[in-house]
Design an enzyme around this catalytic site. Structure first.
Site: not given
Ligand SMILES: *[C@@H]1O[C@H](CO)[C@@H](O)[C@H](O)[C@H]1NC(C)=O
Ligand SMILES: *[C@@H]1O[C@H](CO)[C@@H](O)[C@H](O)[C@H]1NC(C)=O
Ligand SMILES: *[C@@H]1O[C@H](CO)[C@@H](O)[C@H](O)[C@H]1NC(C)=O
Ligand SMILES: *[C@@H]1O[C@H](CO)[C@@H](O)[C@H](O)[C@H]1NC(C)=O
Ligand SMILES: *[C@@H]1O[C@H](CO)[C@@H](O)[C@H](O)[C@H]1NC(C)=O
Ligand SMILES: *[C@@H]1O[C@H](CO)[C@@H](O)[C@H](O)[C@H]1NC(C)=O
Ligand SMILES: *[C@@H]1O[C@H](CO)[C@@H](O)[C@H](O)[C@H]1NC(C)=O
Ligand SMILES: *[C@@H]1O[C@H](CO)[C@@H](O)[C@H](O)[C@H]1NC(C)=O
Ligand SMILES: *[C@@H]1O[C@H](CO)[C@@H](O)[C@H](O)[C@H]1NC(C)=O
Ligand SMILES: *[C@@H]1O[C@H](CO)[C@@H](O)[C@H](O)[C@H]1NC(C)=O
Ligand SMILES: *[C@@H]1O[C@H](CO)[C@@H](O)[C@H](O)[C@H]1NC(C)=O
Ligand SMILES: *[C@H]1O[C@@H](CO)[C@H](O)[C@@H](O)[C@@H]1NC(C)=O
Length: 832
Positions: A575, A561, A670, A553
């Site tokens: 992940k 991921v 983030d 992904l």
């Protein structure tokens, strides 16, 4: 005539004009005034004046000019609707016999010369629909004979001059659609001859005093709409001649005066979008001539006075988004022969929609918030919108009986089941929207369904049908036609038992979790904490087809991921940390720590953790709609205004929870579009906590090295390494700007001083529509509401991005403000 002559002579003397000194003013002076006007007209597209206003014929024969038959001076100057561009020179103030001056619907600009205040005979003054700016000269107060003053639809600035109250026989004052600010001088309301007052669509603020409306016995029309007026409504019982009251879009508060019932001439009452509260006075039922009642977007509570349904003249009843409760009277439709719109969604009404509604034979738009099963009786209904409610259940088959239906919008609800075949019989249906529901089964194919496109059906649970509708083809026989056989029954029984056990487990876990987390906000949005699923390394590898690149992904700084499907069909995102990268270990620990402890509707949910020594992975809920980055910046992806607002509200809710909802303050650090994931219903989930910071009880900030993403990172992160909740707010502000402009902060156009923030800031002074994502402006009709909403959103974004962290707004206020903007927009779209 002696008095005005000597007055003028004196005036000229005072002004020192030698020419005028010698003579009595006559038509020659009028001519020179008009020639001066002609000279100041820079564009005369239809040559109205160019060939007509010439000196070889008398002024009195010029187009737009009428002279008095006795004194042979200019009495009327009417240059309306000529498309003229220019300014009004002060010389016009010399047309001393002028009674009527009308230049409406042209493009005159500049300011009103104060010399016009010499025109003391003026009764009619129409400068509406031009581009005048500057202040309204206070000297206009000396035009004491004026009856009608129209200055609407210009760009007038400044305040309303109190001197206007000296115009003692004024009947109409129309100053709407300008940029007037300040408070409304109460003295204006002492002019008892006033019949019409239009001050709407300005920037007027402040309150109205209690007795302001006491002495306006002739007032028929009052509009103060679309300002920022805030106070209780003055006593209104003396406005006995009033036929229309328009206060919509202000901040008026308090209760609605029961003396509203004394205004028996009232035809239209607009109170939409204020802060009125309390009961709707029963006396409203006394308004026997009422045609339009719009009071949506307030905080009225209690029941709807039944008397309203006895007003036989009423055409529109709109009370959406209040706090009204109780049921509707069973005979509600019997006495409403003229009713065309009934808009009640967003309340807490209970009970069924009375069958008698079908007696309201003119009813064309119903927006009630609950699907009336008997709605089929409304054979003349052309327009039905129940969109953006929380409607559950299936679409009643009786919809097929509303044979006049042209427009049907049921989008954004929780409707389930199949689309009834009966809808194929709606031959006049031109518009259908069933998107964003949980519908399943075959999309009907005949009748109007031949013409609908994929957009009408997108984002449902399991619709099938023609490929042009972007749905899978239906299987022969269809899944819903299966017979219930014994083994099937057994399955249901087992399922039921399983469900009961699961519920018990959840309840238990929830109780334990609540005990451990006494300080939890917004509990309605929280998931109970369930123990993680056990998933072995082996199962994971299988789920991802052995890390096949088809399943990849995305890749981040600390790992990759993958998408995977567990053997039971559950979709997951995995992940996997790349342990070779410095910091990956710490990032994994932080993310585990954060996700282990928190649950919220708008945070990505963790399913399991794989924490072997050499293989560390987080198993997360899979988000089929990808991330916000894709939806903003990839081709073939489009989000409408409401979706964008919803997503930003979701993100704000997530941040509010992280910052305030849990015993430890969590700072995401983030926030950016690629870290905002979208589930199948386009609900946003904040993800990627690899850089999150947890603050202890007393800290409000910490100093540390942070590697947040350039463009979204608050200035103090970079310069001082200071991390606080306010840093997230900054990133959020940037995200807001990006979401509505579709420009990344790192876009090539931003160099040096010109940042995304400055660009937005500047556009607020000029035109916000220049910077908005053009995709949002496809619908011409909504421009004004859109512009309003986006300007407010951008102002909010700038409040988030204040340079100094202490000046930034708290995320709590952000989500509250956005929710308010959303309901305002929704209300506008659906009541306009
Ligand atoms: C108007 O007044 C001017 C200047 O006094 C004079 O020259 C002119 O003849 C007058 N015109 C008329 C039409 O009376
Ligand atoms: C007046 O003068 C203009 C040119 O200045 C001419 O076109 C027009 O025909 C004249 N009109 C009369 C009535 O003499
Ligand atoms: C000016 O317009 C008026 C009204 O339309 C007309 O009666 C008159 O003849 C025109 N004069 C000239 C010189 O064209
Ligand atoms: C001015 O002229 C326009 C168009 O010819 C007309 O509709 C309007 O009623 C006139 N206004 C006045 C005050 O005479
Ligand atoms: C005057 O101009 C405005 C805006 O250009 C327009 O909306 C309005 O319809 C015009 N009025 C008339 C009577 O033509
Ligand atoms: C109204 O007119 C009177 C007398 O001309 C003057 O004294 C007063 O200042 C004016 N009022 C305002 C509000 O300008
Ligand atoms: C209404 O008008 C009457 C008579 O002018 C006056 O006495 C009264 O104070 C006014 N106001 C209200 C709210 O009744
Ligand atoms: C309004 O009506 C009520 C009842 O008819 C009456 O008692 C009251 O005086 C009226 N108020 C005004 C201001 O006229
Ligand atoms: C409405 O009118 C009906 C019939 O005239 C009457 O029976 C009913 O009492 C009225 N309701 C109200 C609240 O005035
Ligand atoms: C709605 O009204 C009820 C009383 O009927 C009140 O308790 C509640 O606070 C009100 N809610 C809002 C949002 O105003
Ligand atoms: C209401 O509609 C029903 C069915 O159409 C009809 O029988 C009845 O007479 C109507 N009532 C009134 C008051 O119009
Ligand atoms: C009247 O208007 C002023 C400007 O306001 C001019 O300066 C004057 O010359 C004019 N007077 C005449 C007689 O035209």
């Amino acid at each position: 005539m002696a008095a005005p002559k000597s007055f003028l002579i004196m005036l000229y003397f005072v002004c020192g004009f030698s020419i005028a000194l010698a003579a009595t003013p006559n038509i020659t002076m009028d001519q020179s005034a008009l020639l001066s006007l002609k000279a100041h007209i820079s564009f005369d597209p239809q040559n109205h004046l160019t060939n007509n206003w010439t000196t070889n014929t008398s002024v009195c024969n010029w187009v737009g000019v009428i002279c008095g038959s006795r004194h042979y001076r200019v009495m009327v100057l009417n240059l309306s609707f000529m498309g003229l561009v220019g300014i009004i020179p002060p010389h016009i103030g010399n047309l001393s016999f002028l009674v009527s001056l009308s230049i409406q619907n042209n493009s005159f600009h500049g300011s009103i010369p104060i010399e016009l205040s010499h025109l003391t005979r003026l009764k009619f003054f129409h400068f509406g629909y031009n581009e005048f700016n500057g202040a309204i000269p206070s000297q206009m107060g000396s035009l004491t004979k004026l009856r009608k003053l129209f200055l609407h639809n210009n760009n007038f600035l400044g305040t309303i001059p109190p001197s206007l109250s000296n115009i003692s026989s004024l009947q109409i004052i129309s100053l709407g659609y300008n940029q007037l600010s300040g408070t409304i001088p109460s003295s204006i309301f002492k002019i008892s001859s006033l019949q019409e007052i239009y001050l709407g669509s300005n920037m007027l603020y402040g309150g109205l005093s209690t007795h302001m409306f006491d002495r306006l016995p002739n007032l028929q029309y009052l509009s103060l709409s679309n300002n920022q007026l805030s106070s209780e409504l003055p006593k209104i019982g003396n406005l006995t001649m009033l036929t229309e009251l328009d206060l919509r879009d202000n901040n008026f508060e308090g209760r609605l005066d029961p003396e509203i019932g004394n205004l028996t001439m009232l035809k239209e009452l607009h109170l939409t979008d204020n802060n009125f509260e309390g009961l709707i006075p029963n006396q409203i039922g006394n308004l026997k001539d009422l045609e339009v009642l719009r009071i949506g977007g307030n905080a009225f509570f209690g029941t709807i006075p039944f008397g309203i349904f006895n007003i036989s003249t009423i055409r529109v009843i709109s009370m959406a988004v209040n706090n009204l409760s109780g049921h509707l009277p069973s005979n509600m439709g019997l006495f409403l022969p003229k009713l065309q719109q009934l808009i009640l969604w967003g309340n807490k009404l209970s009970g069924a929609i009375p069958n008698s509604i079908s007696n309201a034979s003119q009813l064309a738009i119903i927006d009630i918030g609950d699907i009336p099963k008997t709605i089929g009786g409304l054979k003349d209904l052309t327009n039905l919108s129940l969109a953006i409610n929380r409607l559950e259940g299936s679409i009643p088959v009786s919809f097929g009986e509303m044979v006049s239906l042209e427009f049907l919008d049921l989008s954004d609800n929780i409707l389930s089941g199949e689309i009834p075949k009966s809808l194929e019989g709606l031959h006049y249906l031109k518009y259908l929207n069933l998107s964003f529901n949980k519908l399943q089964g075959e999309i009907p194919t005949r009748g109007p369904f031949l013409n609908f496109s994929a957009a009408a059906f997108m984002s449902n649970k399991a619709l099938c049908g023609a490929t042009r509708l972007n749905v899978p083809p239906c299987e022969e026989g269809g899944p819903h036609k299966k017979k219930t056989t014994w083994p099937n029954m057994l399955r249901y029984v087992l399922l039921a038992i399983g469900f009961i056990m699961l519920t018990l487990t959840l309840a238990f876990a929830w109780k334990r979790w609540k005990k451990r987390n006494p300080k939890s906000l917004a509990q309605a949005d929280l998931y109970p904490l369930v123990t993680w699923r056990r998933i072995s390394h082996q199962q994971l590898v299988q789920a991802m087809n052995g890390f096949s690149s088809n399943n990849l992904l995305g890749e981040g700084s600390f790992g990759s991921v993958y998408h995977g499907t567990l053997s039971d069909g559950m979709n997951i995102a995995v992940k996997i940390m790349n342990m070779q990268v410095k910091g990956a270990f710490k990032s994994f620990d932080v993310e585990c720590e954060v996700l282990r402890n928190i649950r919220h509707r708008n945070l990505v949910k963790i399913i399991s953790i794989c924490n072997d020594i050499d293989f560390k992975a987080l198993v997360l809920e899979y988000m089929p709609n990808g991330n916000l980055e894709i939806w903003l910046h990839s081709q073939d992806h489009y989000l409408n205004m409401l979706q964008r607002l919803n997503i930003m509200i979701d993100i704000a809710s997530a941040l509010e929870y992280l910052h305030h909802g849990y015993s430890t303050t969590i700072i995401h650090c983030d926030l950016k579009p690629s870290n905002v994931l979208l589930d199948e219903e386009m609900v946003a989930h904040v993800a990627d906590f690899g850089m999150a910071k947890l603050l202890g009880d007393r800290d409000s900030m910490m100093q540390t090295m942070t590697l947040a993403t350039f463009g979204y990172m608050a200035p103090e992160y970079g310069s001082e390494g200071v991390v606080s909740t306010r840093g997230d707010v900054y990133s959020y502000g940037i995200l807001l700007m990006e979401t509505f402009t579709r420009k990344k902060p790192t876009d090539g156009m931003f160099i040096g001083e010109m940042t995304l923030k400055h660009w937005v800031d500047e556009s607020l002074l000029t035109s916000i529509l220049d910077i908005v994502d053009a995709n949002l402006l496809r619908n011409e009709k909504e421009h004004a509401a859109m512009e309003d909403c986006i300007s407010s959103v951008m102002r909010l974004a700038l409040d988030c991005c204040a340079e100094s962290p202490t000046q930034r707004i708290d995320i709590k206020n952000v989500s509250a403000t956005l929710k308010k903007l959303k309901s305002k927009l929704v209300l506008h779209i659906r009541t306009s």
